[in-house]
Motif scaffolding. Structure first.
Motif, short mmCIF file in Angstrom:
data_model
loop_
_atom_site.label_atom_id
_atom_site.label_comp_id
_atom_site.label_asym_id
_atom_site.label_seq_id
_atom_site.Cartn_x
_atom_site.Cartn_y
_atom_site.Cartn_z
N UNK A 175 76.23 21.34 38.66
CA UNK A 175 77.39 20.58 38.21
C UNK A 175 77.91 19.62 39.29
N UNK A 176 77.82 20.05 40.52
CA UNK A 176 78.22 19.19 41.65
C UNK A 176 77.31 17.96 41.72
N UNK A 177 76.01 18.21 41.53
CA UNK A 177 75.04 17.11 41.59
C UNK A 177 75.26 16.13 40.44
N UNK A 178 75.54 16.67 39.26
CA UNK A 178 75.80 15.81 38.10
C UNK A 178 77.02 14.93 38.37
N UNK A 216 65.62 31.86 36.98
CA UNK A 216 64.76 31.08 36.08
C UNK A 216 65.38 29.80 35.57
N UNK A 217 66.29 29.22 36.34
CA UNK A 217 66.99 28.02 35.86
C UNK A 217 66.78 26.83 36.80
N UNK A 218 67.29 25.69 36.37
CA UNK A 218 67.29 24.51 37.24
C UNK A 218 68.19 24.77 38.44
N UNK A 219 69.30 25.46 38.20
CA UNK A 219 70.20 25.83 39.31
C UNK A 219 69.41 26.60 40.37
N UNK A 220 68.61 27.56 39.92
CA UNK A 220 67.82 28.38 40.85
C UNK A 220 66.91 27.47 41.68
N UNK A 221 66.30 26.49 41.04
CA UNK A 221 65.38 25.58 41.74
C UNK A 221 66.15 24.72 42.76
N UNK A 222 67.30 24.20 42.34
CA UNK A 222 68.08 23.34 43.24
C UNK A 222 68.60 24.12 44.44
N UNK A 223 69.11 25.32 44.17
CA UNK A 223 69.65 26.14 45.26
C UNK A 223 68.53 26.48 46.24
N UNK A 224 67.38 26.87 45.71
CA UNK A 224 66.26 27.22 46.58
C UNK A 224 65.84 26.01 47.43
N UNK A 225 65.84 24.82 46.82
CA UNK A 225 65.50 23.60 47.55
C UNK A 225 66.50 23.33 48.67
N UNK A 226 67.78 23.57 48.39
CA UNK A 226 68.81 23.36 49.43
C UNK A 226 68.64 24.37 50.55
#
Ligand SMILES: Cc1cc2nc3c(=O)[nH]c(=O)nc-3n(C[C@H](O)[C@H](O)[C@H](O)COP(=O)(O)OP(=O)(O)OC[C@H]3O[C@@H](n4cnc5c(N)ncnc54)[C@H](O)[C@@H]3O)c2cc1C
Length: 440
Positions: free
Chosen positions: A76-79, A421-431
């Motif tokens: 949501x922050x990214x959006x 299993x979400x986009x959030x999971x992917x973004x957090x892991x990337x950060x």
């Protein structure tokens, strides 16, 4: 040799995979001044995010990720940063049984009792064992079936291996959580990240399928299928779990030299689900015709469940678009693993015909576009998204350790928070992986 040396001096970090996780990691690293290059096998960015335009021009179609499942801080922050809007998704839930449609208020029959027993559970066990231990006997047959179907459908998980404690964390916090969709689709978030990377001078190479990663401390040589090699001090690997679990003959599989046995073992301890997503665009939203629906008012219908071969469906409410999405998750997807697009279309139409009691010919006449995405056989994905088994916690701790401060590991499967299993999971892991690398 001189050329290789120049390349080496040129790039600090190679990021493998341009899904949400890889793009986020690359952006964080570039912002911190690292010279980054992203290598992506497919001819597009986004991985399991794939947004296309609807044929009828009424909006977007999400072939992969679609919902924001709850208040997800990083997404949501990214959006917000990107100036992208999202809207609340709410509607009613219906079930079809022997041709009768009725409204329901719970995904799983007996939800409250299930939640109570899950809350009280102290030691982890696979979901199937939990159900047999706490919900044995005929009286609970409907609950057991409902829960197994939910785990397979929603989490695309195998109940025989899925961790009950992990499902508890997810299900209990998501119960009643708001759901959203992004107006311009998840693809707009990927475009935003790509723009930021381009502005930061990061090169993102597509159709660059990595085949080998040779590494030694502070030096990585990555060879692509094209024969091109790329050299850097460090690499961030954000490959999908399905690809990492696959054997060396798989199209996307990567060979590490020397091998990274501790990581390879850990990948096998995380569950990877299966999914086929079907999208049917019709000339009109026929289910809104009360007369055809035997007087039932489905204006507000969001989810529709049945025992038909394609048994999970949803609409685009609150938008009244003429798009229906069919979902085959877990063992349902495995049953159709080798089905052709035509066979999937036939199964989808036959199921809708039984559910809505409309002739197949009529539905085919109204159908203007059909998309079937079998993510389980997509060579650069090989599955849906991860789920925790009872061994996954241990696996995460292994995977979160970089290899010789040189290979760093990320992707949705490495996330251990509540939004598995979400986009959030992917973004957090990337950060997180970027922070880890920068801290080293
Ligand atoms: C059908 C479906 C529906 C979903 N619905 C939702 C939803 O509603 N909400 C939600 O939050 N999440 C949803 N998800 C999950 C979400 O899409 C993923 O968790 C997330 O997008 C994963 O991002 P990632 O970067 O970890 O992996 P990916 O997006 O898979 O990125 C990995 C990248 O690596 C690339 N790659 C693979 N092999 C190689 C190679 N050898 N060399 C170079 N590159 C390679 C791939 O092409 C890919 O681009 C859904 C997923 C699916 C499949």
């Amino acid at each position: 040799m001189v050329l290789l040396q120049l390349n080496f001096m040129d790039i600090d970090v190679l990021v493998i995979g341009a899904g949400a996780s890889g793009l986020m990691a690359a952006w964080q690293l570039a912002k911190a001044g690292k010279k980054v290059k992203v290598l992506e096998a497919a001819d597009r960015l986004g991985g399991r995010i794939h947004t296309i335009s609807a044929t009828d021009g009424t909006g977007v179609i999400e072939l992969g990720a679609e919902f924001i499942h709850g208040n997800m801080p990083v997404t949501q922050q990214l959006l917000q940063e990107a100036g992208l809007t999202f809207y609340n998704v709410h509607g009613s839930m219906w079930r079809e049984d022997e041709g009768q449609l009725k409204q329901e208020d719970q995904f799983i029959p007996g939800w409250n009792e299930l939640a109570e027993k899950m809350r009280a559970l102290e030691d982890d066990m696979p979901l199937a064992d939990f159900l047999h231990q706490y919900f044995a006997g005929d009286a609970y047959e409907e609950l057991r079936t409902g829960v197994m179907n939910y785990a397979a459908g929603y989490d695309t998980a195998n109940p025989a291996t899925a961790s009950t404690l992990a499902l508890r964390n997810e299900w209990l916090q998501e119960d009643e959580a708001p759901q959203y969709r992004i107006n311009k689709g998840y693809g707009s978030l990927i475009n935003y990240l790509f723009q930021q990377l381009t502005a930061a001078g990061v090169e993102v190479l597509m159709q660059c399928c990595v085949k080998e990663i040779h590494w030694q401390p502070q030096r990585v040589t990555v060879t692509a299928q094209t024969g091109d090699s790329y050299i850097a001090r460090q690499a961030v690997i954000t490959l999908p779990l399905g690809v990492l679990q696959a054997d060396a003959t798989a199209q996307g599989a990567v060979t590490f030299m020397p091998s990274v046995l501790d990581k390879e073992r850990a990948f096998q301890q995380i569950g990877m689900g299966a999914v086929i997503k079907l999208l049917l665009e019709f000339a009109e939203p026929f289910w809104l015709n009360h007369e055809q629906m035997n007087g039932k008012d489905l204006t507000d219908m969001q989810f529709l469940f049945s025992q038909r071969s394609v048994g999970t469906w949803w609409t685009q409410v609150p938008n009244h678009r003429s798009l229906l999405t069919g979902w085959l998750g877990g063992f349902h997807a495995e049953e159709f693993r080798n089905a052709t697009a035509e066979e999937l279309k036939e199964a989808a139409i036959a199921s809708l015909s039984d559910i809505f009691r409309l002739p197949e010919g009529e539905l085919n006449r109204l159908l203007i576009a059909f998309y079937a995405v079998n993510w389980t056989t997509e060579p650069f994905t090989l599955g849906s998204y991860s789920y925790a088994t009872i061994y996954t916690r241990q696996a995460w701790s292994v995977l979160r350790q970089p290899t010789a401060e040189t290979l760093f590991w990320a992707g949705e499967a490495l996330y251990d928070g509540p939004f598995t299993g979400t986009v959030e999971a992917a973004l957090v892991s990337g950060m997180q992986v970027a922070e880890q690398l920068l801290a080293g």
